[in-house]
Design an enzyme around this catalytic site. Sequence first.
Site, PDB file in Angstrom:
ATOM      1  N   ALA A  68       0.861  -1.181   0.000  1.00  0.00           N
ATOM      2  CA  ALA A  68       0.000   0.000   0.000  1.00  0.00           C
ATOM      3  C   ALA A  68       0.898   1.232   0.000  1.00  0.00           C
ATOM      4  O   ALA A  68       2.066   1.139   0.366  1.00  0.00           O
ATOM      5  CB  ALA A  68      -0.876  -0.022   1.243  1.00  0.00           C
ATOM      6  N   GLU A 110      -0.620  -9.227  -1.664  1.00  0.00           N
ATOM      7  CA  GLU A 110      -2.069  -9.483  -1.561  1.00  0.00           C
ATOM      8  C   GLU A 110      -2.735  -9.391  -2.938  1.00  0.00           C
ATOM      9  O   GLU A 110      -3.626 -10.184  -3.259  1.00  0.00           O
ATOM     10  CB  GLU A 110      -2.706  -8.510  -0.570  1.00  0.00           C
ATOM     11  CG  GLU A 110      -2.258  -8.808   0.868  1.00  0.00           C
ATOM     12  CD  GLU A 110      -2.774  -7.806   1.878  1.00  0.00           C
ATOM     13  OE1 GLU A 110      -2.439  -6.612   1.741  1.00  0.00           O
ATOM     14  OE2 GLU A 110      -3.502  -8.212   2.795  1.00  0.00           O
ATOM     15  N   GLU A 130       3.825  -6.006   6.900  1.00  0.00           N
ATOM     16  CA  GLU A 130       3.023  -4.964   7.573  1.00  0.00           C
ATOM     17  C   GLU A 130       3.318  -4.856   9.065  1.00  0.00           C
ATOM     18  O   GLU A 130       3.189  -3.794   9.664  1.00  0.00           O
ATOM     19  CB  GLU A 130       1.529  -5.240   7.374  1.00  0.00           C
ATOM     20  CG  GLU A 130       0.992  -4.916   5.986  1.00  0.00           C
ATOM     21  CD  GLU A 130       1.144  -6.048   4.978  1.00  0.00           C
ATOM     22  OE1 GLU A 130       1.937  -6.991   5.242  1.00  0.00           O
ATOM     23  OE2 GLU A 130       0.492  -5.997   3.927  1.00  0.00           O
TER      24      GLU A 130
HETATM   25  C1  3H9 Z   1       0.353  -2.513   3.237  1.00  0.00           C
HETATM   26  O1  3H9 Z   1       0.635  -2.949   2.167  1.00  0.00           O
HETATM   27  C2  3H9 Z   1      -1.010  -2.597   3.864  1.00  0.00           C
HETATM   28  C3  3H9 Z   1      -1.903  -3.581   3.130  1.00  0.00           C
HETATM   29  O2  3H9 Z   1      -1.759  -4.879   3.656  1.00  0.00           O
HETATM   30  C4  3H9 Z   1      -3.367  -3.232   3.316  1.00  0.00           C
HETATM   31  C5  3H9 Z   1      -3.825  -1.994   2.664  1.00  0.00           C
HETATM   32  C6  3H9 Z   1      -5.309  -1.782   2.728  1.00  0.00           C
HETATM   33  N1  3H9 Z   1       4.609   3.449   0.306  1.00  0.00           N
HETATM   34  O3  3H9 Z   1      13.224   1.650   1.126  1.00  0.00           O
HETATM   35  P1  3H9 Z   1      13.723   2.458  -0.018  1.00  0.00           P
HETATM   36  C7  3H9 Z   1       9.432   4.873  -0.612  1.00  0.00           C
HETATM   37  S1  3H9 Z   1       1.525  -1.701   4.154  1.00  0.00           S
HETATM   38  C8  3H9 Z   1       5.108   4.664   0.062  1.00  0.00           C
HETATM   39  O4  3H9 Z   1      14.736   3.480   0.262  1.00  0.00           O
HETATM   40  P2  3H9 Z   1      14.904   0.125  -1.220  1.00  0.00           P
HETATM   41  C9  3H9 Z   1      10.465   5.164   0.455  1.00  0.00           C
HETATM   42  O5  3H9 Z   1       9.936   6.004   1.453  1.00  0.00           O
HETATM   43  C10 3H9 Z   1       2.951  -1.665   3.135  1.00  0.00           C
HETATM   44  N2  3H9 Z   1       6.418   4.895  -0.135  1.00  0.00           N
HETATM   45  O6  3H9 Z   1      14.216   1.539  -1.240  1.00  0.00           O
HETATM   46  C11 3H9 Z   1      11.539   5.816  -0.355  1.00  0.00           C
HETATM   47  O7  3H9 Z   1      11.131   7.151  -0.613  1.00  0.00           O
HETATM   48  P3  3H9 Z   1      12.210   8.323  -0.687  1.00  0.00           P
HETATM   49  C12 3H9 Z   1       3.642  -2.962   3.094  1.00  0.00           C
HETATM   50  C13 3H9 Z   1       7.242   3.855  -0.085  1.00  0.00           C
HETATM   51  O8  3H9 Z   1      15.215  -0.174  -2.627  1.00  0.00           O
HETATM   52  C14 3H9 Z   1      11.493   5.061  -1.674  1.00  0.00           C
HETATM   53  O9  3H9 Z   1      10.190   4.482  -1.737  1.00  0.00           O
HETATM   54  N3  3H9 Z   1       4.871  -2.821   2.351  1.00  0.00           N
HETATM   55  C15 3H9 Z   1       6.782   2.565   0.172  1.00  0.00           C
HETATM   56  O10 3H9 Z   1      15.987   0.088  -0.200  1.00  0.00           O
HETATM   57  C16 3H9 Z   1      12.515   3.973  -1.801  1.00  0.00           C
HETATM   58  O11 3H9 Z   1      12.432   3.122  -0.664  1.00  0.00           O
HETATM   59  C17 3H9 Z   1       6.015  -2.496   2.945  1.00  0.00           C
HETATM   60  O12 3H9 Z   1       6.064  -2.338   4.134  1.00  0.00           O
HETATM   61  C18 3H9 Z   1       5.402   2.375   0.366  1.00  0.00           C
HETATM   62  N4  3H9 Z   1       4.877   1.167   0.602  1.00  0.00           N
HETATM   63  O13 3H9 Z   1      13.804  -0.881  -0.704  1.00  0.00           O
HETATM   64  C19 3H9 Z   1       7.220  -2.366   2.053  1.00  0.00           C
HETATM   65  N5  3H9 Z   1       7.834   1.706   0.163  1.00  0.00           N
HETATM   66  O14 3H9 Z   1      13.095   7.965  -1.814  1.00  0.00           O
HETATM   67  C20 3H9 Z   1       7.957  -1.126   2.408  1.00  0.00           C
HETATM   68  C21 3H9 Z   1       8.914   2.457  -0.114  1.00  0.00           C
HETATM   69  O15 3H9 Z   1      11.389   9.545  -0.883  1.00  0.00           O
HETATM   70  N6  3H9 Z   1       9.076  -0.851   1.527  1.00  0.00           N
HETATM   71  N7  3H9 Z   1       8.563   3.753  -0.262  1.00  0.00           N
HETATM   72  O16 3H9 Z   1      12.928   8.283   0.633  1.00  0.00           O
HETATM   73  C22 3H9 Z   1      10.245  -1.530   1.583  1.00  0.00           C
HETATM   74  O17 3H9 Z   1      10.431  -2.458   2.339  1.00  0.00           O
HETATM   75  C23 3H9 Z   1      11.358  -1.039   0.703  1.00  0.00           C
HETATM   76  O18 3H9 Z   1      11.049   0.260   0.315  1.00  0.00           O
HETATM   77  C24 3H9 Z   1      11.605  -1.878  -0.581  1.00  0.00           C
HETATM   78  C25 3H9 Z   1      12.661  -1.139  -1.450  1.00  0.00           C
HETATM   79  C26 3H9 Z   1      12.135  -3.247  -0.170  1.00  0.00           C
HETATM   80  C27 3H9 Z   1      10.354  -2.015  -1.371  1.00  0.00           C
END
Ligand code: 3H9
Length: 698
Positions: A68, A110, A130
């Site tokens: 999300a 999901e 999450e």
């Molecule tokens: C969810 O899904 C809830 C659902 O179950 C239900 C919904 C109804 N959203 O980490 P990085 C940004 S909860 C917005 O440095 P990497 C991050 O802030 C979500 N922004 O890169 C950064 O921005 P900036 C469940 C996001 O290559 C940029 O992207 N998912 C999100 O080291 C780069 O990120 C997670 O918890 C997001 N979801 O790692 C996954 N994700 O450049 C969370 C990232 O402005 N994300 N950003 O600072 C991660 O674990 C890592 O970002 C990922 C990439 C592994 C994807």
Amino acid sequence: MSDTAMSETVSFSRQGTIGLIKVNNPPVNALSQSVRAGLRDAVERGLSEPDVAALVLICEGNTFIAGADIREFATGLGEPALVPVIDAMETAAKPIVAAIHGTALGGGLEVALGCHYRVAVPTARVGLPEVALGLLPGAGGTQRLPRLVGAQVALDMIVGGGHVPAPKAKELGIIDDIVEGELLDAAVTYAEKLIAEGKGPRPIRDIRPEQVSLSVFDDYEQSIARKQRGFLAPFHIIKSIRAAFELPFEQGMAREQELFAELMASTESKAQQHIFFAEREVAKVPGLPKDTPLRSIKTGAVIGAGTMGGGIAMNFANAGIPVKLLDVSQESLDKGLGIIRRNYENTAKKGRISQDDVERRMALIEPVLSYDDIKDVDIVIEAVFENMEIKKEVFRTLDATCKPGAILATNTSTLNVDEIASATNRPEDVIGMHFFSPANVMRLLENVRGERTANDVIATVMKFSKSLGKVGALVGVCDGFVGNRMLHARTRESAFLVEEGARPEQVDKVFYDFGFPMGPFAMADMAGLDVGYKVRQERRKAGKKEKRDSVWIDRIVEMGRHGQKTHAGIYKYEDGRTPIPDPEIAGIIAQCAKEAGIEQREISDQEILERCLYPMINEGAKILEEGIAARPLDIDIIWINGYGFPAYKGGPMFWADQIGLKTIYDAYLKYAEKFGEHYWKPAPLLEKLAKEGKGFYG
Ligand code: 3H9
């Protein structure tokens, strides 16, 4: 056929009889409103076109949908919600194939589970992380995943929040096929084959969950109870997965929604979301241009093969960077390397690394005795005895031997980095890198910018921190930097409180109940009481007198009780580890109080909390005023990663905002009246924000 835009971020096109849904929402293809709307419309479009037989969902850029859009959580998620979008996919009359590369995380996985088939490149990873945001998968993850993998794996994956590599995910049945070559082509071929074989949609909701004894969930809860103390999400996740086994799919989904909504409204989740962004922000240094050039770091050296130096060298080896470990004698080197090997062997015994990894890492650490051997390295980290003259001598030698442009870092935890830098003719290359003990385990790195440290050195070291698997926070030069300076305020008050009548175990329990892994006295015993004792004696000798000096801990040290290592300190330790309150110590404390003319009284837990934590916040406010930390988030990251501040409280500054700065300010006035202003003068920033009704974060 050319792509037709379904929304700003989703397009639809055709390749023969296959409809292609493409998501393009950089950087991580998060499920923003336009992605959800685009997915809904693209699926509808694919279903409405008579000669489309199957659909493929694929993402542009580095990754499949990574979840999300967390940024939308603060403003509320607009229509369409994710659940009905996924429902529409799962109940579609034509098969949908998710084509996964990068990471399919959270809402991204999901969505993939809402598709009927999943193919992935070998390097892809999937997960439901999450829990790290204080949430649970709120779009069917807790209902669909258990139907595929069973209760135990679902519990491990969702409560643990880890990423599962594609080959393992295939073994578990989450991924149907690992495909080589161009993902788009492979996914289209896969979909065509499905059609050719007459295979249709395959909704996970139709799978009957395995039969499990419901005690699995109670047992799981018990097994995590201590480690996850204070967190809400892990326990809600267990309840939600349990619903998948107790209730029909639709009702299970409703239960998931209910539990998700509770978490979304919780302060725990807000705090953990704050940390998610803070951990990313902390790497961006205000005022440092984004395009600051970086120095290349391919090799390093660590000076001093003691506990700290050895731990730092392990960080290099873990990251695959060759490192030379320098000490003055072969004996010290042998001892240091022996400890490093033992550490690695222990990790291998626990199955976290292989024996090959042990050898590979050991081979990256080269013991050397001469500065001449390190003259060509890109970065040197000094970790010798904490003494200014010795450190200056080391830096004079480094200045004379190291190649131009090498970064010269000191691991000092107490000394002035500018003074150390002044021993060289290149103070612009000198920086502090304050590792926390044990250096191979603790994630925090306080990077200390000196007055003259060059921008490119700062930028390089901040980036390098990440390469070492650390969270680097940039701080300025002052006594104790950020973490220890705030800790000092807490240590002082906790000692006073005991002198006034609180019991050490009472103080420790207040901290434990707040969410710290242990309280200040159990921690002091673990670290060794003699260390602080020596520092206090030095200060006294140097004529630095405290306004109020509590001496009870010094008395304990003088009895030869140095903490856990001597099986006795503030507590006694019959098994060497478990602190047991000692009546003898209670007597000593009472005696010290009497000598100091303090009448002991009952002290409430609330007073302990206020008097120990509020001074930390006040010190934090001063640190911000002085520019030692640029932002409150730097302080929060330091306390969460280096000092065990509970993540579900978001760090001291975030927590302070939650309870209200006015509350803290008023408490300061109350204690100033009681104890005088010396230790209870509110920082001007605290006073200003409290009066304006603001928090550190606005
Ligand atoms: C969810 O899904 C809830 C659902 O179950 C239900 C919904 C109804 N959203 O980490 P990085 C940004 S909860 C917005 O440095 P990497 C991050 O802030 C979500 N922004 O890169 C950064 O921005 P900036 C469940 C996001 O290559 C940029 O992207 N998912 C999100 O080291 C780069 O990120 C997670 O918890 C997001 N979801 O790692 C996954 N994700 O450049 C969370 C990232 O402005 N994300 N950003 O600072 C991660 O674990 C890592 O970002 C990922 C990439 C592994 C994807």
